[in-house]
Scaffold this motif. Sequence first.
Motif, mmCIF file in Angstrom:
data_model
loop_
_atom_site.group_PDB
_atom_site.id
_atom_site.type_symbol
_atom_site.label_atom_id
_atom_site.label_comp_id
_atom_site.label_asym_id
_atom_site.label_seq_id
_atom_site.Cartn_x
_atom_site.Cartn_y
_atom_site.Cartn_z
ATOM 1 N N ASP A 50 -70.710 -69.171 41.331
ATOM 2 C CA ASP A 50 -69.929 -68.319 42.218
ATOM 3 C C ASP A 50 -70.877 -67.672 43.229
ATOM 4 N N PRO A 51 -70.822 -68.072 44.515
ATOM 5 C CA PRO A 51 -71.771 -67.532 45.495
ATOM 6 C C PRO A 51 -71.560 -66.053 45.813
ATOM 7 N N ILE A 52 -70.380 -65.522 45.516
ATOM 8 C CA ILE A 52 -70.103 -64.112 45.826
ATOM 9 C C ILE A 52 -70.772 -63.194 44.804
ATOM 10 N N THR A 53 -70.575 -63.491 43.527
ATOM 11 C CA THR A 53 -71.193 -62.665 42.483
ATOM 12 C C THR A 53 -72.584 -63.163 42.112
ATOM 13 N N GLY A 54 -72.869 -64.433 42.378
ATOM 14 C CA GLY A 54 -74.130 -65.040 41.970
ATOM 15 C C GLY A 54 -74.078 -65.619 40.577
ATOM 16 N N GLN A 55 -72.931 -65.502 39.907
ATOM 17 C CA GLN A 55 -72.787 -66.005 38.541
ATOM 18 C C GLN A 55 -72.869 -67.532 38.507
ATOM 19 N N GLY A 56 -73.705 -68.042 37.605
ATOM 20 C CA GLY A 56 -73.826 -69.492 37.442
ATOM 21 C C GLY A 56 -74.642 -70.177 38.508
ATOM 22 N N THR A 57 -75.397 -69.414 39.310
ATOM 23 C CA THR A 57 -76.176 -70.022 40.393
ATOM 24 C C THR A 57 -77.663 -70.113 40.072
ATOM 25 N N GLY A 58 -78.043 -69.756 38.847
ATOM 26 C CA GLY A 58 -79.451 -69.809 38.472
ATOM 27 C C GLY A 58 -79.968 -71.237 38.371
ATOM 28 N N LYS A 59 -81.273 -71.350 38.274
ATOM 29 C CA LYS A 59 -81.909 -72.668 38.175
ATOM 30 C C LYS A 59 -82.688 -72.765 36.865
ATOM 31 N N GLY A 60 -82.851 -74.008 36.393
ATOM 32 C CA GLY A 60 -83.685 -74.266 35.234
ATOM 33 C C GLY A 60 -83.230 -73.544 33.977
ATOM 34 N N LYS A 61 -84.169 -72.848 33.328
ATOM 35 C CA LYS A 61 -83.879 -72.153 32.073
ATOM 36 C C LYS A 61 -82.816 -71.077 32.271
ATOM 37 N N LEU A 62 -82.855 -70.395 33.435
ATOM 38 C CA LEU A 62 -81.866 -69.354 33.721
ATOM 39 C C LEU A 62 -80.469 -69.945 33.788
ATOM 40 N N LYS A 63 -80.344 -71.134 34.355
ATOM 41 C CA LYS A 63 -79.041 -71.790 34.443
ATOM 42 C C LYS A 63 -78.460 -72.018 33.048
ATOM 43 N N ARG A 64 -79.305 -72.447 32.117
ATOM 44 C CA ARG A 64 -78.817 -72.678 30.754
ATOM 45 C C ARG A 64 -78.414 -71.358 30.091
ATOM 46 N N THR A 65 -79.217 -70.312 30.285
ATOM 47 C CA THR A 65 -78.852 -69.007 29.719
ATOM 48 C C THR A 65 -77.503 -68.550 30.249
ATOM 49 N N GLU A 66 -77.277 -68.750 31.546
ATOM 50 C CA GLU A 66 -75.993 -68.376 32.150
ATOM 51 C C GLU A 66 -74.843 -69.175 31.532
ATOM 52 N N ALA A 67 -75.098 -70.455 31.272
ATOM 53 C CA ALA A 67 -74.062 -71.300 30.667
ATOM 54 C C ALA A 67 -73.772 -70.854 29.238
ATOM 55 N N GLU A 68 -74.829 -70.531 28.477
ATOM 56 C CA GLU A 68 -74.629 -70.050 27.111
ATOM 57 C C GLU A 68 -73.871 -68.722 27.105
ATOM 58 N N TYR A 69 -74.224 -67.867 28.036
ATOM 59 C CA TYR A 69 -73.537 -66.578 28.173
ATOM 60 C C TYR A 69 -72.052 -66.805 28.480
ATOM 61 N N ALA A 70 -71.774 -67.762 29.338
ATOM 62 C CA ALA A 70 -70.384 -68.079 29.694
ATOM 63 C C ALA A 70 -69.587 -68.539 28.479
ATOM 64 N N THR A 71 -70.225 -69.263 27.562
ATOM 65 C CA THR A 71 -69.505 -69.708 26.361
ATOM 66 C C THR A 71 -69.177 -68.523 25.455
ATOM 67 N N MET A 72 -70.029 -67.504 25.456
ATOM 68 C CA MET A 72 -69.753 -66.312 24.653
ATOM 69 C C MET A 72 -68.543 -65.558 25.226
ATOM 70 N N ILE A 73 -68.450 -65.534 26.553
ATOM 71 C CA ILE A 73 -67.297 -64.894 27.194
ATOM 72 C C ILE A 73 -66.029 -65.696 26.925
ATOM 73 N N GLU A 74 -66.118 -67.026 26.982
ATOM 74 C CA GLU A 74 -64.949 -67.853 26.691
ATOM 75 C C GLU A 74 -64.499 -67.661 25.247
ATOM 76 N N SER A 75 -65.456 -67.542 24.319
ATOM 77 C CA SER A 75 -65.114 -67.306 22.918
ATOM 78 C C SER A 75 -64.439 -65.953 22.750
ATOM 79 N N LEU A 76 -64.950 -64.941 23.439
ATOM 80 C CA LEU A 76 -64.305 -63.622 23.429
ATOM 81 C C LEU A 76 -62.856 -63.754 23.882
ATOM 82 N N ASP A 77 -62.648 -64.446 24.980
ATOM 83 C CA ASP A 77 -61.296 -64.614 25.527
ATOM 84 C C ASP A 77 -60.377 -65.338 24.548
#
Length: 507
Positions: free
Chosen positions: A288-315
């Motif tokens: 998301d270019p507005i918030t910057g969510q999910g725009t990281g590179k390399g290791k940060l990109k994977r951390t963002e993806a893992e974090y997103a799965t935790m939010i999806e599980s919460l939902d």
Amino acid sequence: MTRYTMRLFSTLCVMAGGLLSALFFSTTAMGQSKPNIVFILVDDLGNADVGFNGSTYYETPNIDSLAGSGLVIENAYMYPTCSPSRTALATGKQSFRTGVYTVPVLEKGNDQQNIFSRWTVGEEHTMYSQPLADAGYKSIHIGKWHLVGPYPKEELAMEFPLKEKLRQPDPWDFSWVSYHKEYCQKYYPEGRGYLKNVGGTYRGDPALEVGGYQSKTGGYFAPFSNPFIEPKPDDQWLTDRLTNEAIEFIDQHSEGPFFINLHYYTVHRPIRGRSEKLVEKYLKKSGDPITGQGTGKGKLKRTEAEYATMIESLDENVGRLVKFLDENGLRDNTLIVFTSDNGQNVGRNDQLRGKKGYIYEGGIRVPTFVNWPGKVDARRTSTAVTGLDLFPTFMDVAGIKYDGVLDGQSITGLFQGEPESLRTRPLFWHLASCYKHGACSVIRKNDLKLIQFLADGKLEMYDLTNDPREQRNLAETNPEQTQSLLKELVDWRESNDVPLPPGSVLQ
């Protein structure tokens, strides 16, 4: 029978019928006068980490649906770290009353720069669960507690203010457990009106294995090492297990009224992907270019993806809980409150300044809504609300006359209106210890926010309507407004005898 007598008899019958109807309605109303309450508190969930606040990277359809049919509070605030937020929520009191200013182990600096924070909330501070229990609520606490220190007896015997900050054992050191279970229950949920505690300890995260954050499970995958979670054969994922506990308790106490303190550990570090399949889904998803969510590179990109799965599980788990309420005819008499204890930590939001630990909007503005079918209008409000308001709100909803000290106001008036008393009131923070920045006091009023740093008296003022990222300090260019807010802030401190760090120039 004369016409007059017949008319009188008819009138008496109508009155009697009306009285019986009123009595029946009153009885029914009395049966429903104490609604069920489900309080969902997420850990470190940022203001933009949900779809209902604009995220296009994270997926929260169940939460968004609930928010969409409820009242979304756009300017909902907490403290910038979990300990003062959770203490303020539980007690309804400002930090200067409880002495809990931040997470003790995070403090920076010496005893001149800080009033070092307490950890344990003493018995003299009533928690909302206690009057609720007295009023007949069957309550359970599930998940993060963090309202007791590792050594409460020793801590409360210390002379305050402390000369050094408090410490905690290593995550895998369980030497405190027997002491807590045998002698410290008065500081735990069962000593505060709850019938049961599942997972609440002094710890602020679930990683109680050897290695802590570096451990394989991180506390999120079974077997859980939490000494207050009894292992079950079907344990897999912590967020699932905690939701199961909520559903089981509701099923056992469906006659009500029940109170569910569902305080998830997610999405607090350590970050763990729910499954590799879900991680891959988010790795492939555009950021998301507005918030910057999910725009990281390399290791940060994977951390963002893992974090997103935790939010999806919460939902997914919020959806399971609401489905159970719906299927069992409990939704109409159940108030659901959803919020977070502070701003994002691992997450990202380029629309706001700062994150967890900072007094700027990214650290204290949190995603919040209330949902109660037929009782709460579906809309969004810009009226500012603080975590201190939930204690009096719970009392109001439950019909409890509570005469203890409370620093917030009930927000039930917002359920179907916009009370002037809420819209125009000032909100205050007092952080007497240092973490991400120096100790400070803050006032927010009419979308203006003034920060006074306590070490040197430096001022910052921001117009949150026109400058939500707090980039333009107006303290010098708008001296009249600055001084007006400063006077109100100083008057508040003086009238409440709010303590300052010993080294403050404002003494």
